[in-house]
Design a protein around this motif. Structure first.
Motif, PDB file in Angstrom:
ATOM      1  N   ASP A  68       0.819  -1.213   0.000  1.00 50.36           N
ATOM      2  CA  ASP A  68       0.000   0.000   0.000  1.00 50.36           C
ATOM      3  C   ASP A  68       0.851   1.262   0.000  1.00 50.36           C
ATOM      4  O   ASP A  68       0.402   2.328   0.419  1.00 50.36           O
ATOM      5  N   ALA A  69       2.075   1.160  -0.486  1.00 53.78           N
ATOM      6  CA  ALA A  69       2.980   2.317  -0.506  1.00 53.78           C
ATOM      7  C   ALA A  69       3.851   2.256  -1.754  1.00 53.78           C
ATOM      8  O   ALA A  69       3.878   1.258  -2.476  1.00 53.78           O
ATOM      9  N   ALA A  70       4.555   3.363  -2.002  1.00 56.26           N
ATOM     10  CA  ALA A  70       5.570   3.395  -3.058  1.00 56.26           C
ATOM     11  C   ALA A  70       6.929   3.323  -2.377  1.00 56.26           C
ATOM     12  O   ALA A  70       7.172   4.015  -1.395  1.00 56.26           O
ATOM     13  N   VAL A  71       7.810   2.477  -2.889  1.00 57.81           N
ATOM     14  CA  VAL A  71       9.146   2.372  -2.313  1.00 57.81           C
ATOM     15  C   VAL A  71      10.154   2.805  -3.362  1.00 57.81           C
ATOM     16  O   VAL A  71      10.089   2.391  -4.519  1.00 57.81           O
ATOM     17  N   ASN A  72      11.068   3.670  -2.974  1.00 58.17           N
ATOM     18  CA  ASN A  72      12.071   4.195  -3.883  1.00 58.17           C
ATOM     19  C   ASN A  72      13.249   3.229  -3.982  1.00 58.17           C
ATOM     20  O   ASN A  72      13.902   2.937  -2.975  1.00 58.17           O
ATOM     21  N   ILE A  73      13.509   2.752  -5.179  1.00 58.17           N
ATOM     22  CA  ILE A  73      14.550   1.745  -5.381  1.00 58.17           C
ATOM     23  C   ILE A  73      15.798   2.323  -6.032  1.00 58.17           C
ATOM     24  O   ILE A  73      16.798   1.620  -6.172  1.00 58.17           O
ATOM     25  N   MET A  74      15.739   3.575  -6.473  1.00 58.08           N
ATOM     26  CA  MET A  74      16.897   4.212  -7.088  1.00 58.08           C
ATOM     27  C   MET A  74      16.808   5.713  -6.902  1.00 58.08           C
ATOM     28  O   MET A  74      15.716   6.289  -6.914  1.00 58.08           O
ATOM     29  N   GLN A  75      17.956   6.352  -6.731  1.00 58.57           N
ATOM     30  CA  GLN A  75      17.992   7.806  -6.581  1.00 58.57           C
ATOM     31  C   GLN A  75      19.260   8.364  -7.202  1.00 58.57           C
ATOM     32  O   GLN A  75      20.333   7.773  -7.097  1.00 58.57           O
ATOM     33  N   ARG A  96      12.992   4.241   0.974  1.00 60.29           N
ATOM     34  CA  ARG A  96      11.919   4.780   1.814  1.00 60.29           C
ATOM     35  C   ARG A  96      10.549   4.476   1.215  1.00 60.29           C
ATOM     36  O   ARG A  96      10.338   4.639   0.018  1.00 60.29           O
ATOM     37  N   ARG A  97       9.641   4.001   2.038  1.00 56.18           N
ATOM     38  CA  ARG A  97       8.254   3.771   1.623  1.00 56.18           C
ATOM     39  C   ARG A  97       7.461   5.057   1.852  1.00 56.18           C
ATOM     40  O   ARG A  97       7.496   5.628   2.934  1.00 56.18           O
ATOM     41  N   THR A  98       6.755   5.504   0.829  1.00 58.12           N
ATOM     42  CA  THR A  98       5.995   6.748   0.917  1.00 58.12           C
ATOM     43  C   THR A  98       4.538   6.488   0.556  1.00 58.12           C
ATOM     44  O   THR A  98       4.240   5.597  -0.254  1.00 58.12           O
ATOM     45  N   PRO A  99       3.594   7.233   1.117  1.00 57.91           N
ATOM     46  CA  PRO A  99       2.167   6.990   0.862  1.00 57.91           C
ATOM     47  C   PRO A  99       1.784   7.278  -0.586  1.00 57.91           C
ATOM     48  O   PRO A  99       2.258   8.248  -1.186  1.00 57.91           O
ATOM     49  N   GLY A 146       3.464   7.858  -6.223  1.00 63.52           N
ATOM     50  CA  GLY A 146       2.331   7.092  -5.726  1.00 63.52           C
ATOM     51  C   GLY A 146       1.078   7.322  -6.538  1.00 63.52           C
ATOM     52  O   GLY A 146       0.310   6.390  -6.823  1.00 63.52           O
ATOM     53  N   LYS A 147       0.843   8.564  -6.939  1.00 62.75           N
ATOM     54  CA  LYS A 147      -0.336   8.865  -7.757  1.00 62.75           C
ATOM     55  C   LYS A 147      -0.254   8.189  -9.120  1.00 62.75           C
ATOM     56  O   LYS A 147      -1.259   7.701  -9.643  1.00 62.75           O
ATOM     57  N   VAL A 148       0.945   8.154  -9.702  1.00 62.15           N
ATOM     58  CA  VAL A 148       1.122   7.455 -10.980  1.00 62.15           C
ATOM     59  C   VAL A 148       0.800   5.977 -10.815  1.00 62.15           C
ATOM     60  O   VAL A 148       0.079   5.378 -11.629  1.00 62.15           O
ATOM     61  N   LEU A 149       1.330   5.350  -9.760  1.00 66.97           N
ATOM     62  CA  LEU A 149       1.096   3.930  -9.528  1.00 66.97           C
ATOM     63  C   LEU A 149      -0.376   3.657  -9.242  1.00 66.97           C
ATOM     64  O   LEU A 149      -0.943   2.667  -9.733  1.00 66.97           O
ATOM     65  N   LEU A 150      -1.007   4.518  -8.461  1.00 68.79           N
ATOM     66  CA  LEU A 150      -2.438   4.375  -8.181  1.00 68.79           C
ATOM     67  C   LEU A 150      -3.268   4.521  -9.451  1.00 68.79           C
ATOM     68  O   LEU A 150      -4.211   3.763  -9.683  1.00 68.79           O
ATOM     69  N   ALA A 151      -2.941   5.521 -10.250  1.00 69.90           N
ATOM     70  CA  ALA A 151      -3.733   5.828 -11.435  1.00 69.90           C
ATOM     71  C   ALA A 151      -3.749   4.670 -12.431  1.00 69.90           C
ATOM     72  O   ALA A 151      -4.746   4.468 -13.135  1.00 69.90           O
ATOM     73  N   HIS A 152      -2.670   3.904 -12.478  1.00 69.89           N
ATOM     74  CA  HIS A 152      -2.560   2.825 -13.459  1.00 69.89           C
ATOM     75  C   HIS A 152      -2.750   1.439 -12.836  1.00 69.89           C
ATOM     76  O   HIS A 152      -2.494   0.427 -13.498  1.00 69.89           O
TER      77      HIS A 152
END
Length: 276
Positions: free
Chosen positions: A133-140, A155-158, A165-171
């Motif tokens: 239920d979150a987005a996790v950043n795998i590269m920076q 880091r896991r972000t809402p 997160g909005k991109v992942l939710l939208a699709h």
């Protein structure tokens, strides 16, 4: 024939103490794993199914199917539509798929794309994938203007308060998205969207325009723009984002940032096999 098989099924499950039954307990455990995988395959084929349908396809008692679904639901691999009593694949499946098919490839292919974008814009660039239920950043990658930016790696972000997160939710598949939107949306700043209907409208805009924007929705003073990354079959498997302080990433600069970020997302999608 089916009746005999189901009776045998009940006997195997009740017998399975490996210390007393030797190999029979191990065989029963393997059979249960096989049936659990079959349940996931059934839901993948049909989209959703009830306990009776699943029991019929497995040729087991409804009680057996119900127990299998209960274990899978506890692990987040299936979820239940409460109003219809049907089960569908849960967000945990996406988490596993992301771990297997996304992180390794994107970690390899994303380095030059993120580095180039960070150098070009001078801001922090991240790649995020869905993690339950979150987005996790795998590269920076950090640009010259972001030397003091915080580390988002790992880091896991809402989902509702971040551009990735909005991109992942939208699709996301609608049933999964609605399940997540049915939960409370925590308010992190005064700008955080906490209403499901408002967020749905914004997610529709994300799909239409091809990118997402957040302005101080996760943290005060922080802004970000994100675009989708697609796999070879066109499914969105990750998001690439540019983030920085709102005084640099203000609304006047959003069109430029969006154009560059979408281009980077398209390049990464091409590297992942999309468009061939």
């Amino acid at each position: 024939m089916a009746r005999t098989q189901r009776h045998s099924d009940r006997g195997e499950e009740s017998a399975g103490n490996p210390t007393k039954q030797g190999g029979r307990g191990a065989a029963g455990a393997v059979q249960s794993v096989d049936r659990a995988v079959s349940v996931l395959e059934i839901l993948a084929r049909h989209g959703e199914a009830g306990v009776t349908e699943i029991a019929d396809e497995l040729d087991v008692h409804k009680s057996t199917a119900f127990r299998l679904l209960g274990v899978l639901e506890n692990r987040g691999l299936v979820a239940q539509a409460k109003d219809r009593g049907k089960y569908y694949l849960g967000a945990g499946v996406l988490r596993l798929a992301g771990a297997a098919a996304v992180r390794l490839d994107i970690s390899q292919e994303g380095v030059p794309v993120c580095r180039e974008l960070a150098d070009e814009l001078g801001e922090t660039v991240n790649i995020a994938v869905l993690d339950d239920d979150a987005a996790v950043n795998i590269m920076q990658a950090r640009g010259t203007a972001s030397v003091t930016a915080q580390n988002w790696l790992g880091r896991r972000t809402p989902l509702h308060a971040t551009s990735s997160g909005k991109v992942l939710l939208a699709h996301m598949p609608p049933t999964l998205r609605e399940g997540l939107l049915a939960r409370p949306l925590p308010r992190l700043t005064e700008r955080t969207i906490t209403g499901a209907s408002v967020l749905r409208a914004e997610l529709e805009a994300v799909v239409e325009q091809g990118y997402a924007v957040t302005l101080e929705e996760l943290e005060l003073g922080l802004a970000a723009v994100a675009a989708p990354i697609r796999a070879h079959d066109g499914k969105v498997i990750a998001a690439i984002s540019v983030s920085g302080p709102v005084y640099r990433l203000n609304s006047d600069r959003v069109p430029e940032l969006a154009k560059r970020t979408v281009a980077a997302g398209s390049e990464l999608s091409r590297r992942m096999g999309y468009g061939f």
